[in-house]
Design a protein around this motif. Structure first.
Motif, mmCIF file in Angstrom:
data_model
loop_
_atom_site.group_PDB
_atom_site.id
_atom_site.type_symbol
_atom_site.label_atom_id
_atom_site.label_comp_id
_atom_site.label_asym_id
_atom_site.label_seq_id
_atom_site.Cartn_x
_atom_site.Cartn_y
_atom_site.Cartn_z
ATOM 1 N N ASN A 34 0.830 -1.174 -0.043
ATOM 2 C CA ASN A 34 0.136 0.100 0.026
ATOM 3 C C ASN A 34 0.841 1.314 0.138
ATOM 4 O O ASN A 34 0.220 2.443 0.145
ATOM 5 C CB ASN A 34 -0.928 0.030 1.119
ATOM 6 N N CYS A 35 2.196 1.016 0.000
ATOM 7 C CA CYS A 35 3.067 2.303 -0.181
ATOM 8 C C CYS A 35 3.011 2.829 -1.420
ATOM 9 O O CYS A 35 3.296 2.140 -2.447
ATOM 10 C CB CYS A 35 4.437 1.977 0.369
ATOM 11 N N VAL A 36 3.288 4.103 -1.668
ATOM 12 C CA VAL A 36 3.215 4.808 -3.030
ATOM 13 C C VAL A 36 4.599 5.542 -3.137
ATOM 14 O O VAL A 36 5.126 6.010 -4.121
ATOM 15 C CB VAL A 36 1.969 5.495 -3.369
ATOM 16 N N ALA A 37 5.054 6.139 -2.138
ATOM 17 C CA ALA A 37 6.133 7.001 -1.945
ATOM 18 C C ALA A 37 6.567 7.055 -0.661
ATOM 19 O O ALA A 37 6.334 6.526 0.402
ATOM 20 C CB ALA A 37 5.787 8.419 -2.540
ATOM 21 N N MET A 38 7.712 7.838 -0.362
ATOM 22 C CA MET A 38 8.260 8.272 1.105
ATOM 23 C C MET A 38 8.797 9.618 1.157
ATOM 24 O O MET A 38 8.933 10.322 0.165
ATOM 25 C CB MET A 38 9.544 7.038 1.577
ATOM 26 N N GLU A 39 8.789 9.991 2.317
ATOM 27 C CA GLU A 39 9.281 11.357 2.464
ATOM 28 C C GLU A 39 10.416 11.295 3.403
ATOM 29 O O GLU A 39 10.590 10.470 4.338
ATOM 30 C CB GLU A 39 8.134 12.124 3.483
ATOM 31 N N ILE A 40 11.509 12.120 2.863
ATOM 32 C CA ILE A 40 12.720 12.047 3.674
ATOM 33 C C ILE A 40 13.124 13.510 4.044
ATOM 34 O O ILE A 40 13.103 14.105 2.994
ATOM 35 C CB ILE A 40 14.160 11.453 2.855
ATOM 36 N N ASP A 41 13.095 13.924 4.919
ATOM 37 C CA ASP A 41 13.591 14.983 5.687
ATOM 38 C C ASP A 41 12.513 16.190 5.159
ATOM 39 O O ASP A 41 13.056 17.173 4.377
ATOM 40 C CB ASP A 41 15.189 15.697 5.351
ATOM 41 N N GLY A 42 11.438 15.854 5.108
ATOM 42 C CA GLY A 42 10.311 16.710 4.474
ATOM 43 C C GLY A 42 10.197 16.849 2.992
ATOM 44 O O GLY A 42 9.122 17.346 2.394
ATOM 45 N N LYS A 43 11.063 15.972 2.309
ATOM 46 C CA LYS A 43 10.805 15.916 0.850
ATOM 47 C C LYS A 43 10.270 14.460 0.307
ATOM 48 O O LYS A 43 10.612 13.587 0.747
ATOM 49 C CB LYS A 43 12.163 16.152 0.205
ATOM 50 N N LEU A 44 9.343 14.662 -0.624
ATOM 51 C CA LEU A 44 8.714 13.610 -1.046
ATOM 52 C C LEU A 44 9.552 12.973 -2.073
ATOM 53 O O LEU A 44 9.916 13.712 -3.182
ATOM 54 C CB LEU A 44 7.392 13.650 -1.659
ATOM 55 N N ILE A 45 9.932 11.593 -2.366
ATOM 56 C CA ILE A 45 10.490 11.105 -3.363
ATOM 57 C C ILE A 45 10.118 9.727 -3.543
ATOM 58 O O ILE A 45 9.166 9.026 -2.975
ATOM 59 C CB ILE A 45 12.164 10.809 -3.003
ATOM 60 N N ASP A 46 10.507 9.033 -4.410
ATOM 61 C CA ASP A 46 9.989 7.809 -5.014
ATOM 62 C C ASP A 46 10.104 6.500 -4.198
ATOM 63 O O ASP A 46 11.265 6.677 -3.389
ATOM 64 C CB ASP A 46 10.548 7.383 -6.419
ATOM 65 N N LEU A 47 9.302 5.700 -3.932
ATOM 66 C CA LEU A 47 9.436 4.528 -2.993
ATOM 67 C C LEU A 47 10.585 3.704 -3.503
ATOM 68 O O LEU A 47 11.256 3.287 -2.363
ATOM 69 C CB LEU A 47 8.227 3.792 -3.202
ATOM 70 N N TYR A 48 11.002 3.534 -4.637
ATOM 71 C CA TYR A 48 12.290 2.836 -4.811
ATOM 72 C C TYR A 48 13.313 3.554 -5.099
ATOM 73 O O TYR A 48 14.399 2.927 -5.517
ATOM 74 C CB TYR A 48 11.850 2.049 -6.328
ATOM 75 N N ASP A 49 13.491 4.697 -4.643
ATOM 76 C CA ASP A 49 14.601 5.554 -4.283
ATOM 77 C C ASP A 49 15.663 4.949 -3.433
ATOM 78 O O ASP A 49 15.048 4.481 -2.387
ATOM 79 C CB ASP A 49 14.752 6.827 -4.188
ATOM 80 N N GLU A 50 16.772 4.779 -3.276
ATOM 81 C CA GLU A 50 17.671 4.466 -2.562
ATOM 82 C C GLU A 50 18.029 5.544 -1.414
ATOM 83 O O GLU A 50 17.847 6.661 -1.678
ATOM 84 C CB GLU A 50 19.001 4.101 -3.067
ATOM 85 N N ILE A 51 18.187 5.021 -0.212
ATOM 86 C CA ILE A 51 18.425 5.951 1.077
ATOM 87 C C ILE A 51 19.810 5.613 1.472
ATOM 88 O O ILE A 51 19.934 4.607 2.146
ATOM 89 C CB ILE A 51 17.261 5.503 2.256
ATOM 90 N N PRO A 52 20.702 6.511 0.704
ATOM 91 C CA PRO A 52 22.123 6.176 0.866
ATOM 92 C C PRO A 52 22.952 6.212 2.470
ATOM 93 O O PRO A 52 23.804 5.575 2.602
ATOM 94 C CB PRO A 52 22.919 7.004 0.189
ATOM 95 N N GLY A 53 22.224 7.041 3.393
ATOM 96 C CA GLY A 53 22.621 7.081 4.527
ATOM 97 C C GLY A 53 21.503 7.121 5.668
ATOM 98 O O GLY A 53 20.399 6.955 5.508
#
Length: 636
Positions: A34-53
């Motif tokens: 049911n996930c469509v995206a994510m938010e990192i530090d207040g910025k919306l990005i694609d769910l399949y983007d990598e989180i490098p740190g």
């Protein structure tokens, strides 16, 4: 080891670089689905983007409000892809998300709503294929090469700064886009194309005319059904259609964007102004009036000539430039400056129902909602710095009384200092704190829009909510530190020295034309008794009853009840039905029994029937109801 901190404080650890999907899956398979995206530090990005740190991550599911915008963004791409499959020569421009849906501007041959079925069928194929939506970063030169046969994309890319540019791909379709997007097209569970209209490329009438195709989409078919039902109800309430059917106003080619109010429309108009004057008199306002046309010197002084002239209608008189006023404020400054003022005169509350004109593009004109000539219920309040809080609080209470009278809920938003502004830090702090203190004392929750104030001062915007739950920004309270300076306004303080007054711009109805249009749709044409153009209609059952009906009409009108007589040679049933279709609140039947007894029989729009009421009792009940401006029809 990479540490991912979730909103609840829990930390997920990953040995290798995770994507948002990996984080979701580590919590549960159901969440991942049911996930469509994510938010990192207040910025919306694609769910399949990598989180490098290490990062704080919030997963966006189909239940989150941000997800709907992402869904509609991808839906616009799906629609564009379908159109390219069906119309090989089509050229894409932009496809943004808008309130309640999305659109795409496309250079192509004429399209009508009759074409929607085949476009929707092609969209369903793309959705059912569950095409992965993937992001690709390229250089500006690569982007220009890729779009070498797409003139609109070339123009947009050329305007971008050098650096990486993001594309999104789904199957055989690629589009220039910042994202984010859904993981795959199958998330789109319900959609519908809504309408098509013309649009100029980059809103420039000298550029190409495009086809703007609108659509909407949802994660759930039930939500789409509710929205379509809402649209149908809104169509029934359309103020342009009701305005014609109820003989309230009209528009004519001889004066585009300028409403003609008919006799019945003027009854509502004058009722609104009578109420406005009553409330403002009670709150210590004086009513003023300023000229509709003023010379160029004034508009240079106010700043409009340099910054707003393209929206102003100008003319020459005695070889000198004049302009029809687009707003009432500069004239209000001249009124204040017409005589000296003491601090004892303040606060000075000046109200004006001013006719203003603003040049709007023909394509954006929309009934009473977007016009070129309209009246504003402006007020300019001049005060000392110490009076800011109380004056703002007084305006808020006045706004509450007015909107409650029409059954309109509202919410408040405070907009603070923008990047580009005039005035000192001290002035802005004083003004902003004045608004905040007043709002805090008023006690209603409010939203803060950081940096969204006017360049000359902070403001409070008032958004009303109508019967369909739609919001409209009508009222506004703005603190201005510019015009009092530009016009060198002053008052003499207790120290016998000159001081600069603080000024509030303030409207409640806003544009009276627009407010009236909102009321037409809010009440669906069934105005409360005090606003109804015709409050009672008398229906004599035969020609012999007409003299008595006219006698009753004279009696009712003498008491201030707006009354008509339907003396046509039609059946009583037909007369009743037509009175109901005209939304006349009180339908009075006059027959032999009523004439002999000196009574009337009353039918209201909700079907309530009351017989054998004396004229005196009827007048007493109705006039009391009108005076109280009640919204209900509980008269008997």
């Amino acid at each position: 080891m990479i540490n991912i901190t979730l909103p609840d404080g829990n930390i997920k650890q990953f040995e290798s670089v995770p994507t948002g999907f990996d984080v979701a899956k580590s919590i549960s398979e159901g969440l991942a689905r049911n996930c469509v995206a994510m938010e990192i530090d207040g910025k919306l990005i694609d769910l399949y983007d990598e989180i490098p740190g290490d990062a704080k991550v919030r997963l966006i599911t189909v239940k989150d409000p941000e997800a709907l915008e992402i869904l509609r963004h991808t839906s616009a791409h799906v629609m564009a892809q379908a159109i390219l499959h069906l119309y090989k020569d089509a050229k894409l421009t932009i496809g943004p998300v808008v309130e309640d849906g999305f659109y795409y501007d496309i250079d192509m041959g004429p399209v009508s709503e009759e074409d929607f079925d085949k476009i929707e069928a092609e969209m369903k194929k793309i959705i059912n294929a569950k095409l992965p939506v993937t992001r690709k970063l390229v250089s500006k030169s690569e982007a220009l090469e890729f779009y070498k046969n797409e003139p609109y994309k070339i123009e947009m890319i050329s305007d971008l700064e050098d650096g990486t540019i993001s594309f999104y791909e789904q199957g055989d379709f690629t589009d220039l886009c910042r994202g984010p997007h859904l993981p795959h097209t199958g998330f789109i569970k319900a959609f519908k194309l809504m309408k098509v209209s013309g649009a100029y490329w980059r809103a420039d009438q000298s550029r190409e005319q495009l086809q703007r195709i609108y659509g909407t989409s949802y994660f759930d078919k039930k939500d789409l059904k509710e929205y379509l039902n809402f649209i149908e109800e809104a169509k029934k309430r359309n103020h342009r259609k009701l305005g014609t059917r109820l003989d309230l106003f009209s528009f004519h080619d001889e004066a585009p964007g300028m409403a003609f109010f008919h006799a019945k429309g003027m009854v509502i108009w004058n009722s609104l102004l009578d109420y406005w004057r009553e409330e403002h008199l009670a709150d210590g306002y004086v009513e003023t009036k300023t000229p509709i046309m003023l010379n160029r010197d004034l508009w240079i002084r106010s700043g409009h000539w340099d910054n707003y002239r393209e929206n102003m209608y100008t003319s020459q008189i005695d070889e000198y430039d004049y302009a029809i006023k687009p707003m009432n404020c500069p004239g209000g400054m001249l009124l204040y400056a017409a005589k000296p003022h003491s601090y004892k005169d303040l606060p000075l509350r000046q109200g004006e129902i001013g006719l203003v004109h603003r040049h709007e593009l023909s394509g954006v004109l929309s009934g009473l909602f977007r016009v070129r000539a309209f009246h504003q219920d402006d007020a300019h309040i001049f005060m000392t710095p110490e009076q800011i809080k109380d004056e703002i609080l007084g305006v808020l209470k006045l706004i509450e009384r007015v909107y409650n009278t029409f059954g309109l809920g509202f919410h408040l938003e405070l907009s603070t200092r923008p990047v580009k502004s005039i005035g000192t830090d001290q002035q802005w702090e004083l003004a902003t704190n004045g608004l905040k203190n007043a709002l805090d004392t008023y006690g209603m929750e409010y939203k803060i829009n950081e940096g969204d104030g006017a360049f000359y001062g902070p403001k409070i915007d008032v958004h009303i909510k109508d019967a369909l739950g739609r919001t409209w920004q009508c009222g506004t309270i703005q603190l201005d530190m510019s015009l009092p300076d530009r016009f060198d306004l002053s008052y003499v303080g207790p120290d016998n020295e000159k001081h600069r007054p603080i000024m509030i711009h303030r409207v409640i109805y806003g544009s009276i034309e627009r407010f009236l249009g909102i009321l037409v749709e809010h009440f669906a044409g069934k105005f409360p008794l005090w606003l109804a153009p015709v409050q009672a209609v008398l229906l004599p059952i035969n020609d012999e009853m007409i003299p008595y009906a006219n006698e009753v009409k004279k009696n009712l009108e003498g008491s201030g009840i707006r009354t008509s007589v339907d003396n046509r040679a039609e059946s009583l049933k037909k007369k009743v039905r037509e009175a109901q279709l005209e939304y006349i609140p009180l339908i009075l039947t006059i027959g032999n029994k009523e004439k002999e007894a000196g009574t009337i029989s009353v039918r209201t729009l909700d079907g309530t029937v009351k017989q054998d009421i004396s004229c005196d009792e009827f007048i007493s009940r109705v006039t009391g109801h009108i005076k109280s401006r009640k919204l209900d029809m509980n008269l008997f």
